[in-house]
Design an enzyme around this catalytic site. Structure first.
Site, PDB file in Angstrom:
ATOM      1  N   PHE A 154      -4.852  -0.660  -4.540  1.00 42.63           N
ATOM      2  CA  PHE A 154      -4.228  -0.241  -4.375  1.00 42.63           C
ATOM      3  C   PHE A 154      -3.078  -0.153  -4.876  1.00 42.63           C
ATOM      4  CE2 PHE A 154      -0.303   0.634  -2.003  1.00 42.63           C
ATOM      5  CZ  PHE A 154      -0.695   1.442  -1.391  1.00 42.63           C
ATOM      6  N   ASP A 239      -1.819  -7.328 -10.933  1.00 41.06           N
ATOM      7  CA  ASP A 239      -0.241  -7.188  -9.187  1.00 41.06           C
ATOM      8  C   ASP A 239      -0.933  -8.126  -8.307  1.00 41.06           C
ATOM      9  OD1 ASP A 239       0.883  -5.746  -7.229  1.00 41.06           O
ATOM     10  OD2 ASP A 239      -0.429  -3.669  -7.417  1.00 41.06           O
ATOM     11  N   LYS A 268       7.453  -7.442  -2.581  1.00 39.56           N
ATOM     12  CA  LYS A 268       7.390  -7.039  -1.684  1.00 39.56           C
ATOM     13  C   LYS A 268       8.123  -8.198  -1.013  1.00 39.56           C
ATOM     14  CE  LYS A 268       3.354  -4.532  -0.179  1.00 39.56           C
ATOM     15  NZ  LYS A 268       2.748  -3.858  -0.533  1.00 39.56           N
TER      16      LYS A 268
END
Ligand SMILES: *Cc1c(COP(=O)(O)O)cnc(C)c1O
Length: 413
Positions: A154, A239, A268
């Site tokens: 993802f 990531d 985030k």
């Protein structure tokens, strides 16, 4: 707010909540299916809903809220900056920019950063950077660059990114997609080695696959990816949007295997739970393939983002949050390990991050999350059978204990 302010009896979904959810449905796209709760305020690991019920948040905005809701230092920094300067556009320099770049670069022990806003934008940025490096530095023929991706990944929701998703919901109906992103099994170094060609410029990997259900790769996998990248003159792109910034007990999940990627992708928690802040971080030999006019963002690196991002780095540099995650993480996994094996097949994860995989024949993870909601714990399923536990790193030990007790109760029926 602490545990015990309200009784442990089940809380029903009130008419007020139902009405507010229905009102949202009316004019919102239906791209999410939220649990029936409407939150109006938050502090630390706790949030308060419109009907006055307090919930313990063990999702933490998918790790965007590593420092909890309304962290006092982050809120104070944001307030001060909002009153002074929030946006200039990158056409002009502002007084928070240099410091933010230096702070994030120092945190990553890299030379330079390219600031963006959301995670997906930062991933796209890293892909562009890797392709340009492949053409300009590695000498891959124009239009042939390949970036190896992992099944179950993802990385966000743009056309480019969902094109190499292996989730039918994420990609179905959105093609055609850009080519050049071969996919291999996650955790399988032989598969990765076999996918590498003379046109491979990068490998894009999550150190732990979060959305896939907190999948921890086999020991030695990240070190193996690093080795293959070195052998083939390929960039390792990590990531760390969800796994980084303290979540696993280290600043970066790659540290667990002493691996340093060529490119970090951050997002985030870099925005302190206040606003979207993301960044791509690399050394000069990679970063400098991008020249003025070749990439950018109106809001990327804006004064408010920089002020909050710098404050986040300062919090991380105390080491306190990594330590909390490490120590409380051991405790969390100890507690989760005691859940009945007829209910829970497996618990994966590291630090304050766990994927609780339900045993065959159990209700769906969504149903368990609804039961947790009734028990005043907010958690989220990751696919059918996995409950994701990723509380703010500021959660207290007592609250953590209480959350797992509530989970045990929810699993019991
Ligand atoms: C959330 C996430 C993204 C996308 O971030 P957005 O801010 O939602 O675009 C990318 N990669 C990983 C690993 C994530 O968890």
């Amino acid at each position: 707010m602490t545990v015990g302010q309200q009784p442990d009896s089940l809380v029903p979904v009130t008419a007020h909540t139902v009405a507010e959810l229905a009102r949202a449905e009316e004019h919102s796209a239906h791209n999410y299916d939220p649990l029936p709760v409407v939150i109006m305020s938050g502090s630390g690991a706790w949030v308060r809903a419109i009907d006055g019920v307090d919930y313990l948040d063990v999702l933490a905005g998918y790790s965007a809220l590593n420092f909890g809701h309304a962290h006092p230092e982050l809120v104070a920094t944001a307030r001060e900056q909002i009153g002074r300067l929030t946006l200039t556009g990158r056409a002009f320099q502002h007084d928070r920019y240099a410091e933010f770049c230096a702070d994030v670069a120092r945190l990553c022990a890299k030379d330079a950063i390219l600031p963006m806003n959301t995670g997906a934008e930062a991933v796209e940025t890293a892909l562009k950077l890797a392709r340009k490096w492949g053409y300009d530095v590695k000498g891959v023929p124009d239009g042939r660059a390949e970036i190896v991706t992992c099944a179950g990944n993802f990385h966000g929701r743009t056309i480019g990114i969902v094109g190499f998703s292996t989730d039918p919901d994420a990609r179905g109906g959105f093609g055609p997609f850009p080519p050049g992103f071969p996919s291999v099994e996650y955790g399988n170094l032989d598969a990765l080695a076999a996918a590498i060609t003379e046109n491979t410029v990068a490998v894009l990997v999550e150190p732990i696959q979060g959305e896939a259900g907190v999948l921890v790769p086999p020991d030695g996998y990240l070190a193996g990816v690093r080795r293959l990248c070195d052998e083939h003159h390929i960039l390792m792109v990590a990531d760390e949007i969800q796994s980084g910034l303290g979540r696993t007990g280290d600043t970066f999940a790659c540290e667990h295997e002493d691996v340093v990627p060529d490119i970090y992708i951050l997002g985030k928690a870099l925005g302190g739970g206040i606003l979207p802040v993301s960044a791509v971080v690399a050394d000069r030999d990679v970063m400098d393939v991008i020249h003025p006019g070749q990439h950018g963002s109106t809001f990327g690196g804006n004064p408010l983002a920089c002020a909050v991002g710098s404050a986040v780095v300062r919090l991380l540099e105390t080491g306190e949050y990594q330590r909390r995650s490490r120590e409380l993480g051991v405790y969390l996994h100890e507690l989760l390990g005691q859940l009945p094996p007829d209910r829970v097949a497996e618990v994966r994860g590291r630090g304050l991050w766990a994927g609780v995989e339900l045993a065959p024949g159990q209700p769906s993870a969504r149903v368990i999350c609804e039961r947790l909601l009734a028990r005043r714990v907010l958690a989220k399923d990751a696919h059918e059978g996995t409950i994701r536990i990723a509380p703010p790193l500021v959660i207290s030990r007592d609250d953590l204990t209480w959350a797992v007790e509530r989970l045990a109760d929810a699993l019991a029926g």
